[in-house]
Design a protein around this motif. Structure first.
Motif, short mmCIF file in Angstrom:
data_model
loop_
_atom_site.label_atom_id
_atom_site.label_comp_id
_atom_site.label_asym_id
_atom_site.label_seq_id
_atom_site.Cartn_x
_atom_site.Cartn_y
_atom_site.Cartn_z
N GLY A 502 53.87 -8.61 49.42
CA GLY A 502 54.42 -8.53 50.76
C GLY A 502 54.06 -7.21 51.44
N ALA A 503 54.37 -7.12 52.73
CA ALA A 503 53.93 -5.96 53.50
C ALA A 503 55.10 -5.26 54.18
CB ALA A 503 52.93 -6.39 54.57
N GLY A 504 54.99 -3.93 54.23
CA GLY A 504 55.87 -3.10 55.04
C GLY A 504 55.00 -2.38 56.06
N THR A 505 55.62 -1.52 56.86
CA THR A 505 54.88 -0.85 57.93
C THR A 505 53.70 -0.01 57.41
OG1 THR A 505 56.65 0.78 57.84
CG2 THR A 505 56.66 -0.74 59.70
N GLU A 506 53.86 0.58 56.21
CA GLU A 506 52.75 1.39 55.68
C GLU A 506 51.51 0.55 55.44
OE1 GLU A 506 53.31 3.63 52.08
OE2 GLU A 506 54.90 4.84 52.96
N ARG A 507 51.72 -0.66 54.93
CA ARG A 507 50.57 -1.51 54.67
C ARG A 507 49.91 -1.94 55.98
NH1 ARG A 507 50.75 -6.24 50.37
NH2 ARG A 507 49.34 -4.93 49.19
N VAL A 508 50.73 -2.20 57.00
CA VAL A 508 50.18 -2.57 58.30
C VAL A 508 49.33 -1.42 58.84
CG1 VAL A 508 50.71 -3.26 60.66
CG2 VAL A 508 52.13 -4.10 58.78
N GLU A 509 49.87 -0.21 58.72
CA GLU A 509 49.11 0.95 59.20
C GLU A 509 47.78 1.08 58.45
OE1 GLU A 509 50.94 4.74 58.48
OE2 GLU A 509 49.45 5.81 59.68
N ASP A 510 47.87 0.89 57.14
CA ASP A 510 46.69 0.99 56.31
C ASP A 510 45.63 -0.02 56.76
OD1 ASP A 510 45.54 1.90 53.68
OD2 ASP A 510 45.61 -0.28 53.33
N TRP A 511 46.07 -1.22 57.03
CA TRP A 511 45.16 -2.28 57.48
C TRP A 511 44.52 -1.90 58.83
CZ3 TRP A 511 44.77 -5.31 61.79
CH2 TRP A 511 43.91 -6.43 61.70
N VAL A 512 45.38 -1.44 59.77
CA VAL A 512 44.88 -1.11 61.11
C VAL A 512 43.85 0.01 61.05
CG1 VAL A 512 45.51 -0.18 63.38
CG2 VAL A 512 46.97 -1.90 62.29
N ARG A 513 44.15 1.04 60.27
CA ARG A 513 43.23 2.17 60.20
C ARG A 513 41.88 1.77 59.61
NH1 ARG A 513 45.44 6.91 61.63
NH2 ARG A 513 47.71 7.09 61.48
#
Ligand code: ADP
Ligand code: ZN
Length: 744
Positions: A502-513
């Motif tokens: 599953g994902a939290g905000t850190e993973r989303v940021e990681d993906w976006v970057r």
């Protein structure tokens, strides 16, 4: 003023005992004390704070048993009689003592007035050395290790209070680190940068549209007569509710009366405050990150009438505003208006009570009103005002429900962001418009999971999964704040390395970057925004369009008014929908409608994507059409059938115990007590049962829920359960929550 011959005073003490106590007034205080003064007295050998609620010329208490008042602060003005009465009624409603309710009105911390510094902590070594020490302490002194890791993250010196709160620890491990010469305590100066920033915000005064005009006129019809009435202002996001509050406020001030504006803590931004500060000269601001001294100054300004308007979070409801004419509760559906400690009041309900006592008009505003307020408006108890459209011809955003089940999996798992959202993001970046990505879950991944034996990693102190925070490199329990390293092998089967799920905000940021290396990205959640200054800074940068993509938790969902945001992506629209809470559907709808409302607030049309694995769920479907009335129809039907609020009032009892059997016996005893009231058929008891959060900080939790079908049953149940709160011991705690908003 106490008559010179009044020798005794009745005092409401801040203890869980439901009566007041008589104390003697020493010679030197006679004639100087007033009803409403805060005093200190001895109670069972301990210095205790209380308020004088009545003077007595004589008493039945034998002379040899009576004690004297020890002291009072002559500079603190006495509480006005209306606030005393208000606290008394609040205590009755929420089953606490009058003194405990008064402590919420005037916290003892207000005594420290002229200090412009707070106690802070600094490091005595270089940050890298501190981190090394933290590593070395991790196995044996977990709390000390945690404190050191966080203090480096926070850029010391840090206010002690903030550090303790963030780490979820008491002061003693900090003191130990000070004794070891690793940390030191110091006083750090604080300035109220927040107010300065707010002053730079500006709110243009618009010509009202017809609906706004109508709403203002209806409220003022009562306001001008000094008559109490409660209004529910239902206006879609961007319909100009704030402008309505401001206009009513202008008129109320012209009449010489004061006002309280309550907003959720999280949306108490310089932007919100600036709107009020730029129009009115006499505004005080109260929020939780103010120091005691600043809070005291603001409080005194209001008490003396130097400020006549207060903008603040929940507790600002108790501000001593002179000649109160208006109370506004913005985002009235927010559950953060309910306080989770004694007194467990709901600021929205108490705003209505205070308005009644002070002949003030009350305006509750929301794009998605609570079912309670909606029902009150429907029954005529409140008056409904509607703003059905966005101002200035603005359109509501277009919303797409994205079925994540049909996305192509990556390594067997659904992707964080759908192909369509990814493409839309790159289009927005090309034309320099801004994007918000919302996910109400911080950390990198909410669960670490063993592929081999199927077990998830749980906190040893709590029965919850620990969240993986990759930036910190630690597993974190979001309930007791305990931190652990990533285990090499699964602690259960010892055969495989656990993986993230599953994902939290850190993973989303990681993906976006990784996807958009050229974009300027910021993340806003309680991990990155540990200090209020950072929050203000990021919001400022986003407003100045220095940030392209802002990722965040509910911190970005509320109140923000940025015209260049044209795309909002909700990463997991169904987070929270499966919580064991009858309000789960309502809350999901509210948060989705709020976040969607951040899009397209300017001239350009907004587009919103709700990513979900459950596209057909009613709350998501209705949120995608922003069909509030549809939600109301569905929810009301369900609540009526099952007798949930607004068709009943709830009282929840929770027992927390270090010993699971003792805890269970205690909650059963409570249930039996209720059984004995059985002749009254006006209530139903659910449980007792193990609470959904079954163990927190090594305390086992049990609960029961009482649905009261009429007011008589409600007060019967409340009076039956109220005394339990006082029966706490070291091992055992009772919590009696009236009108609860949390079912966990
Ligand atoms: P809400 O609180 O309902 O979400 P706001 O009060 O934030 O809406 O208003 C949205 C925006 O519209 C704000 O920038 C505000 O200044 C502007 N606004 C408010 N009323 C009017 C009006 N009558 N005409 C034009 N713009 C308005
Ligand atoms: Zn824990």
């Amino acid at each position: 003023m106490g008559a010179p011959n009044d020798r005794y005073a009745k005092i409401a003490l801040n203890i869980p005992v439901f009566r007041e106590f008589t104390y003697a007034i020493p010679e030197e205080f006679r004639g100087r004390l007033e009803v409403g003064n805060q005093v200190t007295v001895m109670f069972h050998g301990r210095k205790t704070r209380g308020f004088i609620v009545q003077f007595l010329a004589e008493t039945d208490v034998p002379e040899n048993r009576i004690r004297g008042i020890l002291g009072f602060d002559p500079f603190l003005p006495p509480l006005p009689s209306k606030l005393l009465l208000f606290a008394k009624k609040m205590a009755e409603i929420y089953a606490c003592s009058w003194g405990a309710a008064l402590e919420a009105v005037l916290p003892g911390s207000l005594k420290r007035r002229n200090v412009r510094t707070v106690l802070g902590v600094d490091i005595q070594k270089r940050p890298d050395e501190i981190l090394e020490i933290s590593e070395s302490l991790e196995e044996t002194r977990e709390k000390q290790s945690r404190i050191l890791r966080h203090i480096v993250e926070l850029c010391p010196p840090v206010p002690l209070k903030a550090l303790l709160q963030r780490c979820g620890v008491t002061r003693s491990p900090v003191d130990t680190l000070v004794r070891k010469g690793i940390l030191r305590l110091l006083r750090i100066p604080v300035e109220d940068e927040f107010l300065e920033q707010s002053k730079r915000e500006f709110a243009p005064r618009h010509c009202l549209n017809a609906e706004q005009e109508g709403a203002v006129a209806k409220v003022l019809a009562f306001g001008a007569r000094g008559e109490h009435r409660t209004f529910l202002l239902h206006g879609v996001t961007g319909s100009g509710k704030t402008e309505v509050y401001l206009r009513i406020l202008e008129e109320v001030r012209k009449m010489g009366r004061g006002a309280i504006i309550l907003v959720p803590e999280i949306s108490l931004t310089p932007q919100t405050c600036g709107r009020f500060l730029s129009r009115f000269p006499d505004v005080a601001v109260l929020h939780s990150s103010l120091t005691d001294a600043t809070r005291a100054r603001q409080w005194l300004r209001l008490a003396r009438g130097e400020a006549r308007i207060v903008v603040g979070a929940r507790s600002a409801l108790f501000a001593p505003v002179k000649d109160l004419g208006l109370i506004v509760v913005d985002e009235e559906h927010e559950s953060s208006f309910k306080q989770q400690q004694v007194p467990r009041y709901h600021a929205r309900e108490m705003a209505v009570l205070r308005g009644k006592l002070e002949d003030a008009v009350v305006v509750l505003g929301s794009a998605t009103p609570s079912m309670e307020s909606w029902q009150a408006a429907r029954s005529g108890r409140y008056e409904l005002l509607e703003l059905p459209d966005r101002v200035g011809g603005g359109r509501m955003p277009r919303i797409i429900v994205e079925d994540m089940r049909s996305e192509k999996p990556i390594k067997g798992r659904p992707p964080v962001v759908s192909k369509r959202l990814e493409i839309l993001m790159s289009e927005r970046l090309r034309v320099k418009e801004q994007v918000l990505l919302f996910l109400n879950r911080r950390g990198f991944s909410p669960v670490l999971f063993c592929n081999l034996c199927g077990k998830t990693l749980q906190c040893p102190n709590c029965e919850v999964a620990m969240t993986w925070h990759s930036a910190r490199g630690r597993l974190v329990c979001h309930y007791c704040m305990r931190e652990e390293r990533h285990p090499e092998l699964c602690p259960t089967c010892k055969a495989s390395r656990p993986v993230t799920l599953g994902a939290g905000t850190e993973r989303v940021e990681d993906w976006v970057r990784r996807k958009f290396p050229e974009a300027v990205v910021a993340r806003m959640d309680s991990d990155t925004m540990a200090r209020r200054e950072m929050y203000e800074k990021v919001l400022g940068a986003f407003r100045d369009r220095q940030i392209d993509i802002l990722i965040g938790t509910q911190m970005i969902a509320k109140g923000l008014d940025f015209p260049d945001v044209t795309l909002v992506g909700v990463i997991a629209a169904d987070v929270g929908l499966f919580q064991p809470d009858f309000r789960a559907g309502e809350r999901t709808f509210q948060i989705l409608a709020q976040v969607a409302g951040r899009a397209g607030r300017g001239e350009k049309e907004g587009l919103v994507l709700f990513q979900t694995m459950n596209p057909s769920l009613p709350a998501i479907q209705m949120a995608s059409r922003i069909d509030y009335k549809g939600l109301v129809a569905e929810e009301m039907e369900y609540r009526r059938q099952l007798s949930y609020p607004p068709f009943s009032r709830l009282v929840r009892a929770i027992v927390e115990s270090q010993d699971s059997q003792e805890g269970w016996r205690s909650i059963e005893a409570l249930a039996q007590k209720l059984e004995m009231l059985h002749s009254n058929k006006g209530f139903q008891v659910l449980g007792p049962a193990v609470a959904p959060l079954a163990r927190i900080r090594n305390r086992f939790r049990f609960h029961l829920l009482v649905k009261c079908l009429n007011e008589k049953a409600f007060s019967l149940v409340r009076n039956c359960l109220a005394p339990y709160e006082a029966k706490k011991t070291r091992q055992l705690r009772f919590l009696i929550d009236v009108d609860p908003v949390s079912m966990l």
